[in-house]
Design an enzyme around this catalytic site. Structure first.
Site, PDB file in Angstrom:
ATOM      1  N   ASP A  90      63.717  68.348  71.635  1.00 30.34           N
ATOM      2  CA  ASP A  90      63.245  66.978  71.796  1.00 30.34           C
ATOM      3  C   ASP A  90      64.421  66.147  72.304  1.00 30.34           C
ATOM      4  OD1 ASP A  90      61.670  64.768  71.816  1.00 30.34           O
ATOM      5  OD2 ASP A  90      61.362  64.645  69.652  1.00 30.34           O
ATOM      6  N   CYS A 281      53.915  83.018  46.427  1.00 37.02           N
ATOM      7  CA  CYS A 281      52.866  82.758  45.432  1.00 37.02           C
ATOM      8  C   CYS A 281      52.462  84.024  44.678  1.00 37.02           C
ATOM      9  CB  CYS A 281      51.660  82.109  46.101  1.00 37.02           C
ATOM     10  SG  CYS A 281      52.103  80.579  46.937  1.00 37.02           S
TER      11      CYS A 281
HETATM   12 ZN   LIG Z   1      51.832  80.878  49.113  1.00 33.09          ZN
END
Ligand SMILES: [Zn+2]
Length: 490
Positions: A90, A281
């Site tokens: 950018d 997770c």
């Molecule tokens: Zn996750």
């Protein structure tokens, strides 16, 4: 037609493409993780393991900081970040939009990006925010146009040059800007200054801005939705023809203790469970994640996994011709996204031109499905059917139908079509047995139109008791109306 971008598959306005850059070819749609040259939550080297094929960083930050600038000039951008794949840079336009000014000229920042070996160079355009006065949007667009023309003359060779489309929230200005830039042959077209729209959930207006810009551009050009990094709106944007996204969100959200899902964002403190099976997770419970010393990094990693999983699903849906089904599901995550979906289908006449004529089975997912491009296409083609003699219209086979000259199948949201086409796309559609009001409105009005186009035929319409709609009365004026239950007894 851009030699650097090749389209391999299409569905609605979405496509799977290959974008060639000096540091390799990227498969789109994809997300470019934003790398802050100062602070790296996750190292650029690691980004490939999440699915990233291209990164984006800010050349203005590098330019302004002596220790970064000298390394970039010496070792190149890729050496500075330690990443050998494609990197977009950018220009400082973002800083311009936040601080009102930057200490660099268009030529200086273009030259710097060229020197450090950026793969996609962005000029210093003026990001006009939403809702400004029309005159201001027009004036700033003129400055942007001048700078982009200068950039196009300045950047030649194998590095790609981006031509940002501005124009605030005025679709006519966006389209005008886009068609002007089309003539200058940029390799990538970012749609600029849309972040405020996304931050305030103004998805309906975002859809209009994207559609207007796309109309001005060649359909063969890759489009970057600048600043879009939340996976919950990727499917919608891809269906409109966006190919590139960039995510600072993965890190910014992590810093804020926020956990990204395709259905929205959770504050990690409020999570009792982790609704995801990414490596993070799977390894941590919600409680462990909250207490982890490196919570920010773990959240950043989960956010990236969630982001790229959605990109892979979107690509699979394009392959299967199921992108609009995914869009309809995703847009139910938030009422404002639903507004975006409704707005998307106001552009169905345009989408219909881009949408492949045949694809996977059409699934009816809700009232909005009645406005899909395929349904519109069928309505446009009604005049192709020529009907005479006795015509039976029914939802499925009934006894004694052999005595009619022509037999049509009625299926909402389409209407009536020759029964020989039942297995042909899109009539092979999976639809609800209990059509909703919108599906019946479209199907019954298409049927009435068909009757008006062929006034000499004599119609018998077998109605289901589930069909409760005011247009049934209109049908009964033009056809012998019999309920299926009554037919059985005749
Ligand atoms: Zn996750």
């Amino acid at each position: 037609m851009s030699a650097t971008f090749e389209i391999l598959d299409k569905d609605a306005g979405g496509r799977i493409g290959k974008l060639k850059t000096p540091h390799g070819t990227v498969e789109t749609p994809t997300v470019m993780p934003v790398i802050n040259p100062n602070i790296q939550l996750i190292s650029p080297k690691e980004m490939r393991s999440f699915g990233a094929e291209i990164l984006i960083t800010n050349s203005y930050i590098i330019y302004r900081k002596e220790e970064l600038r000298s390394v970039a000039l010496q070792k190149g951008l890729h050496g500075l970040l330690g990443f050998d794949g494609p990197i977009m840079t950018d220009s400082g336009s973002f800083q311009l939009s936040v601080y009102g000014s930057v200490e660099v000229t268009n030529e200086e920042i273009l030259g710097f990006q060229q020197k450090i070996g950026s793969d996609i160079i962005v000029p210093l355009d003026i990001p006009t925010p939403p809702d400004v006065h029309y005159r201001r949007a027009e004036d700033e667009l003129a400055v942007t146009a001048e700078r982009l023309e200068a950039a196009r003359k300045f950047i030649k060779g194998e590095q790609l040059l981006a031509g940002p489309v501005q124009g605030s929230t005025y679709p006519e200005l966006r389209e005008k800007a886009a068609s002007h830039l089309k003539g200058l042959n940029f390799e990538v077209y970012p749609l600029g200054a849309v972040v405020p729209l996304m931050e305030s959930y103004r998805y309906a207006e975002l859809v209009d801005v994207i559609a207007a810009s796309k109309r001005g551009l060649s359909p063969a050009s890759p489009v970057h939705l600048f600043g879009a990094g939340h996976p919950m709106m990727f499917a919608l944007a891809v269906a409109l023809g966006c190919d590139l996204f960039d995510s600072a969100a993965y890190a910014l959200y992590a810093k804020d203790d926020r956990y990204i899902t395709v259905n929205g964002t959770y504050h990690v403190e409020k999570l009792n469970y982790l609704p995801c099976s990414c490596p993070i997770c799977s390894k941590y419970t919600a409680e462990e994640l909250k207490k982890a010393d490196n919570k920010e990094e773990l959240l950043g990693r989960h956010n990236l996994y969630a982001t790229f999983a959605e990109i892979r699903l979107i690509k699979q849906c394009i392959k299967d011709g199921k992108l609009l089904e995914l869009v309809e599901q995703r847009c139910r995550a938030h009422p404002r996204l639903l507004d975006g979906l409704k707005k998307l289908y106001t552009h169905s006449p345009w989408l219909e031109q881009l949408d492949p004529a045949t694809k996977g089975t059409y699934f009816y997912c809700g009232p909005e499905s009645a406005s899909r491009p395929e349904v519109l296409r069928f309505a446009k083609r009604l005049e192709r059917f020529s009907l005479e003699g006795s015509v039976l219209i029914r939802t499925g086979q009934i006894k004694g139908e052999g005595s009619y000259d022509q037999i049509l199948t009625f299926k909402a949201p389409f209407g009536a079509f020759p029964r020989e086409m039942e297995e042909v796309y899109p009539f092979s559609a999976e639809v609800s047995k209990y059509p909703d009001y919108e599906a019946l409105s479209t199907a019954l009005s298409n049927t009435l139109k068909l009757m008006d186009l062929n006034p000499k035929a004599e119609y018998t319409f077998i109605c289901e008791k589930e069909f409760k709609h005011p247009l049934i009365e209109e049908i009964s004026k033009k056809a012998k109306l019999v309920y299926r239950e009554a037919w059985k007894k005749e």
